[in-house]
Motif scaffolding. Structure first.
Motif, PDB file in Angstrom:
ATOM      1  N   UNK A 567       0.837  -1.207   0.000  1.00 47.84           N
ATOM      2  CA  UNK A 567       0.000   0.000   0.000  1.00 47.84           C
ATOM      3  C   UNK A 567       0.873   1.258   0.000  1.00 47.84           C
ATOM      4  N   UNK A 568       2.007   1.216   0.721  1.00 46.89           N
ATOM      5  CA  UNK A 568       2.918   2.368   0.730  1.00 46.89           C
ATOM      6  C   UNK A 568       3.480   2.621  -0.659  1.00 46.89           C
ATOM      7  N   UNK A 569       3.855   1.539  -1.357  1.00 48.76           N
ATOM      8  CA  UNK A 569       4.375   1.692  -2.723  1.00 48.76           C
ATOM      9  C   UNK A 569       3.300   2.237  -3.659  1.00 48.76           C
ATOM     10  N   UNK A 570       2.044   1.820  -3.423  1.00 47.16           N
ATOM     11  CA  UNK A 570       0.926   2.294  -4.264  1.00 47.16           C
ATOM     12  C   UNK A 570       0.744   3.801  -4.123  1.00 47.16           C
ATOM     13  N   UNK A 571       1.135   4.342  -2.954  1.00 46.48           N
ATOM     14  CA  UNK A 571       0.974   5.780  -2.715  1.00 46.48           C
ATOM     15  C   UNK A 571       2.238   6.566  -3.075  1.00 46.48           C
ATOM     16  N   UNK A 572       3.290   5.869  -3.530  1.00 45.83           N
ATOM     17  CA  UNK A 572       4.599   6.510  -3.725  1.00 45.83           C
ATOM     18  C   UNK A 572       4.691   7.222  -5.077  1.00 45.83           C
ATOM     19  N   UNK A 573       5.862   7.793  -5.332  1.00 49.30           N
ATOM     20  CA  UNK A 573       6.126   8.517  -6.585  1.00 49.30           C
ATOM     21  C   UNK A 573       6.147   7.575  -7.795  1.00 49.30           C
ATOM     22  N   UNK A 574       6.496   6.303  -7.561  1.00 51.23           N
ATOM     23  CA  UNK A 574       6.614   5.346  -8.672  1.00 51.23           C
ATOM     24  C   UNK A 574       5.216   4.897  -9.104  1.00 51.23           C
ATOM     25  N   UNK A 575       4.719   5.502 -10.188  1.00 52.35           N
ATOM     26  CA  UNK A 575       3.345   5.211 -10.641  1.00 52.35           C
ATOM     27  C   UNK A 575       3.258   3.893 -11.417  1.00 52.35           C
ATOM     28  N   UNK A 576       4.419   3.364 -11.831  1.00 56.50           N
ATOM     29  CA  UNK A 576       4.388   2.141 -12.648  1.00 56.50           C
ATOM     30  C   UNK A 576       3.879   0.944 -11.847  1.00 56.50           C
ATOM     31  N   UNK A 577       3.805   1.103 -10.538  1.00 57.67           N
ATOM     32  CA  UNK A 577       3.390  -0.004  -9.675  1.00 57.67           C
ATOM     33  C   UNK A 577       1.859  -0.148  -9.632  1.00 57.67           C
ATOM     34  N   UNK A 578       1.132   0.865 -10.128  1.00 54.18           N
ATOM     35  CA  UNK A 578      -0.331   0.909  -9.943  1.00 54.18           C
ATOM     36  C   UNK A 578      -1.039  -0.321 -10.492  1.00 54.18           C
ATOM     37  N   UNK A 579      -0.697  -0.724 -11.703  1.00 58.92           N
ATOM     38  CA  UNK A 579      -1.404  -1.850 -12.314  1.00 58.92           C
ATOM     39  C   UNK A 579      -1.107  -3.159 -11.584  1.00 58.92           C
ATOM     40  N   UNK A 580       0.156  -3.323 -11.166  1.00 58.48           N
ATOM     41  CA  UNK A 580       0.526  -4.554 -10.448  1.00 58.48           C
ATOM     42  C   UNK A 580      -0.225  -4.648  -9.120  1.00 58.48           C
ATOM     43  N   UNK A 581      -0.329  -3.514  -8.402  1.00 55.43           N
ATOM     44  CA  UNK A 581      -1.079  -3.506  -7.126  1.00 55.43           C
ATOM     45  C   UNK A 581      -2.553  -3.794  -7.404  1.00 55.43           C
ATOM     46  N   UNK A 582      -3.105  -3.110  -8.425  1.00 53.41           N
ATOM     47  CA  UNK A 582      -4.516  -3.323  -8.781  1.00 53.41           C
ATOM     48  C   UNK A 582      -4.790  -4.777  -9.127  1.00 53.41           C
TER      49      UNK A 582
END
Length: 942
Positions: A567-582
């Motif tokens: 969840x912390x990474x999902x809120x971070x500057x690195x937006x490329x993580x969004x789809x993987x978290x989703x």
């Protein structure tokens, strides 16, 4: 007065109103107020309540409580917008509250309705003078404030803190039309231009925000500013190193694009509206500068990302119905190779522009959007050719760096327009180069090759080739590499190849237990804060594939630290993580679509020895429910809310669909909906209904429906937000949606329609009424009853009542027939609608006997019902019929209704049913149809 007055029947709102009128005329405002309030509590007629609200508004005006006077007058106008007295009273209250513009509009409407009324004319004149005076004062004070700020900003001897404050005040002034116009007319753009060169970040930010105020919704000012400032300076500011400044400049350019393309949206539009030149020259200039920023080494990484983001938003068509894709063709022609320069840059190597962690993903999205916006095979072939030429040019050149650039470009294309990526991957020698570079001893070379292999593995054309040639290589890298960054990537490749069976429990690629081991390693890397964020992001990529396995889902939701890290990474500057978290959350919540096979087909498949998908035991409903509860406890809602707010190309429509799916799963249980709303879930769902895939929009709309059914909509969606809920709910009333989605939409609309006339008008405007009527004929009894309940609330609107008043349709007949159905819920809804219609539109009463020969039996059955609610509805309909026409009263009194009403009126408890029954008998006595009971004898009191 407070005891109810002598001789006033406590249960008769009409008599209470008359007593209130008497006290009002005598000057007793408090007494009159008391009677009107009592009458309002007892009144069941919308028209009567409107008059009472209007009268109470007059009391509040006399008592100088202007806020309550305005509120009551508004309630009266909600019921009857043509009530000139209520409108005049509201105008008086608004005038006293200082809301002169609103008061002027009300007074103007009064004068239009009664042109000869001198009181209205005088009020209009007075309000006009007051408004003009207020505007003059405002303009002069605004001008003075603008001049004061300019003086401070131009004074070289002023303290830096004072200049900073002055710049911030200029932002506030620019947000008002008067302030924006004064800044613009006083040569403010030149001053702002000098502020953009300041070495104080706060001053530059204030200058950019002031320009946003000047440009928002104002086409002519925007064109002038683009020409005066020049795109070079604005793009230079956006390309500067400071990310806050870069984002502010990006927002300004976004506002400028919108102002140029959509024209002026404000009501204050400027006098030059009719003679505006075409803004296409300015648009092309802006796009050309953005494209030129792509390969420029002087542009910062965040600045480049902002430029890509703007191209993603502004170039492709908003709707495929628009035939003009000339902007896309222009960008491909002028800038595709420049975009590929960014795509092929390997950050660890010296050659190429500076990038951020998001740049490659943003490039993939931009390339995908441009490719999807092409209309013909010839246009697509040209795109393919340009990409192949670029890749071939670099791949064919001597030296390893050029080959790495070509492989990196292919990697970005595979993540974007994958058809184009596949074609470049099939070029001679490309796959061999990728496989051989995976064994390189140079970490950055190895990294580029492994990532390309992973992206290629997701494409069907290549998966079997890579399974045959790549698995052993990836396993070798995972086990033997000493670098965690390579190991995590190799692991993701293995995860991707190992998840080919999806959720099918019987199709596992790896040996028993190895999937769990890989997942455990992913969680370990995810929680390891000493690893770079990009490597931790790859760990989530691995989980996105491995969570197809229910054992992995269970282990992940039990690992609170791993969830928190994700969840912390999902809120971070690195937006490329969004789809993987989703994707990971969609898998954990089982919110993906599963086609349940037909049991007979399964038996046939088994008989024919064909493969039959099997569900994992831990994908059963009870397990999913527990996982949802654990995710809620870990703070999944705040992570989803944060993900949905991201301004990044990485937040694609598919990514938004994932977020919508998870939200829908989270609101499945009624008891969890309050938690989701309290943490901002309701607000976060609203953008998802307009910016997602078609499936995502439907899922988000269904989640909104579930929240609206069980939560108070005014709390869940406060203020104006509640009106944004209507359209998505109406969108669920189609044959493409499931019956459950239809049903939940109707229930939610019923709740909204019961709140206010303004909401009912919004529902009518969205063309929901014909759809609701259509569902009143639905075979499924729950859907049919929900549609009728929705109509019951909608008929509070005069427009909907008129549909029933109109002749030549069977709307009234349907309500009468439904009032006699066996389904109690449907009967209540139909009888309630009938009670309201006959009260508001008495002319309908005479048409009821013509609807069906069984009308009398149906009404009598309502009176004899065991349900008190049905009985009450029945007796109100009877009363309305009797009050409408004497002939109807005679027909009713000649039937068994007389006896039933007499029994109901004798009830010892003074309930609404017995009172209404007594009113029926009183009416019959008044008509002379029945005789008044003897004094002291049995019967009803007169």
């Amino acid at each position: 007065v407070t005891s109810g007055g002598v001789g006033v029947p406590g249960g008769n709102p009409g008599a209470l109103k008359e007593e209130g009128n008497t006290l009002f005329n005598a000057g007793d405002m408090q007494g009159a107020l008391c009677f009107y309030t009592k009458a309002l509590k007892l009144s069941h007629s919308q028209a009567e309540s409107a008059v009472l609200h209007r009268n109470r508004s007059a009391c509040y005006l006399k008592l100088e409580d202007y806020t309550k006077a305005e509120a009551d007058a508004s309630k009266a106008l909600d019921a009857d917008p043509g009530d000139v007295k209520a409108r005049f009273r509201r105008a008086q209250a608004l005038q006293k509250l200082g809301r002169l513009n609103e008061a002027f509009l009300d007074a103007q409407r009064c004068a239009q309705m009664e042109p000869t009324n001198n009181t209205f004319k005088e009020m209009l004149r007075l309000l006009g003078a007051q408004s003009q005076k207020k505007v003059t004062i405002q303009m002069s004070s605004t001008d003075a404030r603008v001049q004061q700020m300019f003086s401070l900003l131009l004074d070289p001897s002023a303290q830096p803190s004072d200049r900073q404050k002055a710049a911030q005040n200029l932002v506030v002034l620019s947000r008002e039309e008067a302030g924006a116009e004064q800044i613009f007319r006083n040569d403010g753009v030149k001053l702002i231009q000098s502020l953009l060169g300041s070495n104080q970040e706060e001053v530059v930010l204030s200058a950019l925000r002031t320009l946003v105020g000047l440009c928002t919704g104002h086409q002519s000012r925007t064109m002038a500013i683009v020409n005066e400032l020049g795109m070079e300076q604005l793009c230079g500011v956006m390309g500067s190193g400071a990310s806050a400044v870069s984002l502010a400049a990006c927002h300004l350019l976004q506002v400028m694009f919108e102002a140029l393309t959509e024209g002026m949206n404000r009501e204050i539009r400027g006098k030059d509206e009719a003679i505006l030149p075409e803004p296409s020259r300015e648009l092309r200039s802006m796009l050309r500068h953005l494209v030129e920023m792509m390969p420029a080494s002087s542009v910062s990484g965040p600045g480049r990302d902002s430029a890509i983001n703007l191209l993603v938003k502004q170039v492709p068509r908003k709707s495929q119905r628009n035939p003009d894709n000339s902007l896309t063709l222009w960008v491909i022609d002028q800038g595709l190779k420049k975009i590929l320069e960014v795509a092929g840059t390997v950050p660890e190597m010296s050659e190429g522009p500076p990038l951020t962690d998001n740049s490659h993903m943003s490039c993939s999205v931009l390339l995908s959007k441009l490719y999807d916006d092409l209309k013909s095979d010839a246009e697509r072939e040209n795109f393919n050719k340009l990409c192949e030429e670029y890749v071939q040019h670099h791949f064919g050149r001597p030296g390893l760096e050029s080959k790495l650039r070509a492989i990196q470009t292919v990697s970005v294309l595979l993540q974007g327009p994958s058809d184009v990526g596949n074609r470049t991957l099939e070029m001679s020698g490309m796959m061999d180069a990728v496989i051989s570079l995976c064994a390189s001893e140079v970490v950055c070379h190895q990294q580029v090759a492994v990532e390309a292999l992973i992206h290629a593995a997701g494409k069907a054309k290549r998966a079997s080739f890579i399974t045959a040639n790549g698995v052993a290589l990836l396993k070798d890298l995972y086990k033997k590499s000493e670098n965690d960054q390579i190991r995590v990537r190799a692991l993701v490749g293995l995860c991707k190849l190992g998840s080919a069976g999806g959720t099918d429990f019987s199709m596992k690629q790896f040996a028993e237990g190895s999937t769990l081991k890989l997942a455990k390693q992913c969680r370990k890397w995810l929680c390891n804060e000493s690893l770079p964020p990009t490597s931790r992001r790859w760990a989530i990529e691995g989980l996105a594939y491995l969570t197809f396995d229910a054992d992995v889902k269970e282990d992940l939701v039990e690992d609170r630290n791993a969830l928190q890290a994700m969840f912390q990474l999902a809120k971070s500057e690195d937006k490329t993580v969004l789809f993987a978290v989703g994707s990971t959350l969609v898998n954990c919540t089982n919110s993906y679509d599963v086609d349940k096979p037909d049991p007979q087909m399964v038996e046939l498949a088994k008989y024919a020895k064909q493969h039959v998908p099997e569900e994992h035991p831990k994908d059963a409903h009870s397990f999913v429910e527990k996982r949802l509860m654990k995710l809620l406890e870990a703070g999944v809602v705040s992570a989803l809310v944060c993900m949905g707010k991201q301004e990044s190309p990485a937040l694609t429509e598919t990514c938004r669909e994932c977020i919508a799916r998870v939200f829908l799963a989270l609101v499945e249980r009624q008891e969890d909906r309050g938690t989701v709303v309290a943490q901002g879930g309701g607000k976060a769902l609203l953008p998802l209904v307009s910016e997602s895939t078609d499936v995502g929009k439907t899922k988000a709309a269904q989640a909104l429906a579930k929240i609206t059914i069980t939560s108070n909509p005014e709390i869940a969606f406060p203020g104006e937000r509640i009106y944004e809920v209507v359209r998505p709910l109406v969108s669920l009333l189609t044959l493409d949606c499931t019956l459950l989605q239809n049903f939940e939409s109707l229930m939610a609309l019923t709740n909204l329609a019961g709140i206010s006339e303004r909401l009912r008008q919004k529902i009518i405007k969205e063309k929901a009424v014909p759809k609701v009527e259509g569902y009143m004929f639905e075979e499924h009894e729950l859907v049919r009853a929900a549609a009728t309940e929705c109509m019951c609330n909608l008929v509070l609107s005069t427009e909907v009542q008129q549909l029933y008043v109109a002749t030549g349709n069977d709307r009234l007949k349907l309500l009468v027939l439904y009032s006699g159905e066996e389904d109690e819920r449907l009967r209540k809804a139909a009888a309630g609608t009938l009670a309201m219609l006959t009260a508001e539109q008495p002319e309908l009463c005479a048409r009821i006997p013509g609807t069906t020969s069984h009308w009398l039996e149906i009404l009598q059955a309502l009176l004899l019902s065991d349900s008190l609610e049905l009985r009450h509805r029945g007796v109100v309909v009877m009363l309305n019929l009797m009050q409408a026409e004497k002939s109807l009263a005679e027909t009713l009194m000649e039937s068994e209704a007389l006896e039933i009403l007499s029994v109901l009126a004798k009830s010892t408890e003074q309930s609404p049913i017995s009172r209404a029954a007594q009113h029926c008998l009183d009416k019959a006595i008044e008509y002379g149809i029945i005789k008044k009971p003897e004094e002291g004898g049995e019967g009803n009191e007169p």
